[in-house]
Scaffold this active site. Structure first.
Site, PDB file in Angstrom:
ATOM      1  N   ASN A  16       3.136   1.920   2.403  1.00 47.04           N
ATOM      2  CA  ASN A  16       1.941   1.730   1.589  1.00 47.04           C
ATOM      3  C   ASN A  16       1.909   0.266   1.150  1.00 47.04           C
ATOM      4  O   ASN A  16       2.689  -0.143   0.303  1.00 47.04           O
ATOM      5  CB  ASN A  16       2.026   2.661   0.360  1.00 47.04           C
ATOM      6  CG  ASN A  16       0.922   2.408  -0.648  1.00 47.04           C
ATOM      7  OD1 ASN A  16      -0.069   1.733  -0.344  1.00 47.04           O
ATOM      8  ND2 ASN A  16       1.081   2.949  -1.845  1.00 47.04           N
ATOM      9  N   TRP A  17       1.018  -0.488   1.765  1.00 46.12           N
ATOM     10  CA  TRP A  17       0.952  -1.928   1.452  1.00 46.12           C
ATOM     11  C   TRP A  17       0.256  -2.195   0.120  1.00 46.12           C
ATOM     12  O   TRP A  17       0.236  -3.321  -0.346  1.00 46.12           O
ATOM     13  CB  TRP A  17       0.228  -2.682   2.578  1.00 46.12           C
ATOM     14  CG  TRP A  17       1.071  -2.917   3.795  1.00 46.12           C
ATOM     15  CD1 TRP A  17       2.319  -2.417   4.039  1.00 46.12           C
ATOM     16  CD2 TRP A  17       0.739  -3.729   4.930  1.00 46.12           C
ATOM     17  NE1 TRP A  17       2.780  -2.857   5.260  1.00 46.12           N
ATOM     18  CE2 TRP A  17       1.830  -3.671   5.832  1.00 46.12           C
ATOM     19  CE3 TRP A  17      -0.373  -4.487   5.287  1.00 46.12           C
ATOM     20  CZ2 TRP A  17       1.840  -4.350   7.049  1.00 46.12           C
ATOM     21  CZ3 TRP A  17      -0.378  -5.160   6.500  1.00 46.12           C
ATOM     22  CH2 TRP A  17       0.729  -5.088   7.374  1.00 46.12           C
ATOM     23  N   HIS A  69      -2.226   8.830  -5.427  1.00 42.22           N
ATOM     24  CA  HIS A  69      -1.082   7.950  -5.750  1.00 42.22           C
ATOM     25  C   HIS A  69      -1.091   7.725  -7.264  1.00 42.22           C
ATOM     26  O   HIS A  69      -2.154   7.621  -7.887  1.00 42.22           O
ATOM     27  CB  HIS A  69      -1.221   6.630  -4.991  1.00 42.22           C
ATOM     28  CG  HIS A  69       0.008   5.786  -5.073  1.00 42.22           C
ATOM     29  ND1 HIS A  69       0.332   5.064  -6.190  1.00 42.22           N
ATOM     30  CD2 HIS A  69       1.011   5.577  -4.182  1.00 42.22           C
ATOM     31  CE1 HIS A  69       1.485   4.429  -5.983  1.00 42.22           C
ATOM     32  NE2 HIS A  69       1.911   4.726  -4.769  1.00 42.22           N
ATOM     33  N   GLU A  94       6.736  11.443  -5.614  1.00 40.89           N
ATOM     34  CA  GLU A  94       7.010  10.083  -6.077  1.00 40.89           C
ATOM     35  C   GLU A  94       7.144  10.095  -7.596  1.00 40.89           C
ATOM     36  O   GLU A  94       6.125  10.049  -8.313  1.00 40.89           O
ATOM     37  CB  GLU A  94       5.859   9.154  -5.685  1.00 40.89           C
ATOM     38  CG  GLU A  94       5.634   9.069  -4.196  1.00 40.89           C
ATOM     39  CD  GLU A  94       4.970   7.756  -3.823  1.00 40.89           C
ATOM     40  OE1 GLU A  94       5.572   7.020  -3.035  1.00 40.89           O
ATOM     41  OE2 GLU A  94       3.887   7.452  -4.340  1.00 40.89           O
ATOM     42  N   GLY A 106       8.202   1.131  -7.592  1.00 43.04           N
ATOM     43  CA  GLY A 106       8.162  -0.316  -7.804  1.00 43.04           C
ATOM     44  C   GLY A 106       9.113  -0.804  -8.881  1.00 43.04           C
ATOM     45  O   GLY A 106       9.008  -1.946  -9.322  1.00 43.04           O
ATOM     46  N   GLY A 163       6.764   1.650  -0.560  1.00 41.74           N
ATOM     47  CA  GLY A 163       5.844   0.619  -1.043  1.00 41.74           C
ATOM     48  C   GLY A 163       6.378  -0.771  -0.733  1.00 41.74           C
ATOM     49  O   GLY A 163       6.232  -1.289   0.380  1.00 41.74           O
ATOM     50  N   GLY A 164       7.052  -1.363  -1.698  1.00 46.92           N
ATOM     51  CA  GLY A 164       7.519  -2.753  -1.591  1.00 46.92           C
ATOM     52  C   GLY A 164       8.253  -3.061  -0.293  1.00 46.92           C
ATOM     53  O   GLY A 164       8.002  -4.090   0.344  1.00 46.92           O
TER      54      GLY A 164
HETATM   55  C1  PEP Z   1       4.645   3.645  -3.415  1.00 43.70           C
HETATM   56  O1  PEP Z   1       3.844   2.752  -3.616  1.00 43.70           O
HETATM   57  O2  PEP Z   1       4.233   4.742  -3.029  1.00 43.70           O
HETATM   58  C2  PEP Z   1       6.057   3.374  -3.620  1.00 43.70           C
HETATM   59  C3  PEP Z   1       6.900   4.357  -3.482  1.00 43.70           C
HETATM   60  O3  PEP Z   1       6.408   2.084  -3.954  1.00 43.70           O
HETATM   61  P1  PEP Z   1       7.902   1.466  -3.971  1.00 43.70           P
HETATM   62  O4  PEP Z   1       8.582   1.869  -2.698  1.00 43.70           O
HETATM   63  O5  PEP Z   1       7.707   0.002  -4.088  1.00 43.70           O
HETATM   64  O6  PEP Z   1       8.597   2.062  -5.163  1.00 43.70           O
END
Ligand code: PEP
Length: 249
Positions: A10-11, A94, A164, A170, A225-226
């Site tokens: 997920n950008w 999300h 999540e 993040g 995400g990151g």
């Molecule tokens: C996300 O944006 O769904 C996510 C899990 O971000 P990160 O991996 O940066 O925690």
């Protein structure tokens, strides 16, 4: 039918045309992976990202869609528009959209139904806040999100769930493997199609923790995400899912 691992990136509101070299960099790893690979770039990059995936094992998805097919909804995109741009999936509910745009479970359900109608696979995100976990209410909260966000048309239940924990997104914090295992088991028990629905874990998945998380029985992949912004990190997470050549034939 067995579940296939899905590694999804997920950008968020990151990336540019210049970043699309990512697809060439990840393609060789994706080709060897024992997993489906999905990247969800911003909507503006979707069509170009879809072209960049042509001939590779990777697919692209949206990060949100409107529940309506078309109409006076300035700034929004419909599920059919995402599909036309080349998306196969769409992330819905999300926690950043739930927080930034006040999205309710009912809205997420309406969007999921719209996505299914358009031929997209909804990736429905659920997860508890830190306060809810500390109060011992994590499973209760996620169960209630699931009950209210899943689409109601069970004859077309091709969907993905992403667990999540909000406090892990993040932040660099990850849920313990014990907590992830317990939550994924609890989610699976509540799904209308428990054997075939993929349940992803998301929340600071990195090359260093991916293998431990992906090796859990009820974890069918990751929403990243990151670490999906750097082709080297994302490739390492894909590799943690295993290679086709490692499969026992
Ligand atoms: C996300 O944006 O769904 C996510 C899990 O971000 P990160 O991996 O940066 O925690």
């Amino acid at each position: 039918m067995t579940r296939r691992t899905l590694i999804a990136g997920n950008w968020k509101m990151n990336g540019s045309v210049a970043a699309l070299g990512f697809f060439d960099a990840v393609a060789p790893v994706a080709k060897e992976a024992d997993a489906d690979i999905l990247i969800c770039p911003p909507a503006t990059l979707l069509a170009q990202a879809a072209s960049a995936c042509t001939g590779s094992e990777m697919r692209v998805g949206g990060q949100d869609c409107h529940a309506a097919v078309s109409g006076a909804h300035t700034g929004d995109v419909s599920a059919a528009m995402l599909r036309e741009a080349g998306a196969s999936h769409v992330i819905l509910g999300h926690s950043e959209r739930r927080a930034d745009h006040g999205e309710s479970d009912a809205l997420v359900r309406a969007k999921a139904e719209a996505a299914l109608q358009a031929g997209l696979v909804p990736v429905i995100c659920v997860g508890e806040s830190r306060e809810e976990r500390e109060a011992g209410r994590a499973i209760e909260v996620v169960a209630s999100q699931l009950a209210a966000s899943l689409p109601e048309n069970p004859d077309r239940m091709t969907l993905v769930i992403a667990y999540e924990p909000v406090w892990a997104i993040g932040t660099g914090l990850t849920a313990s493997v014990e907590d992830v295992a317990a939550m994924h088991e609890a989610i699976r028990e509540r799904l209308p199609e428990p054997l075939t629905t993929c349940i992803l874990y998301g929340g600071s998945v990195k090359p260093g923790n991916a293998k431990d998380l992906l090796s859990l029985d009820d974890v069918d992949g990751a929403l990243v995400g990151g670490a999906s912004l750097k082709s080297t990190d994302f490739s390492a997470i894909i590799e943690a899912a295993g290679r086709k050549s490692e499969l026992v034939r």
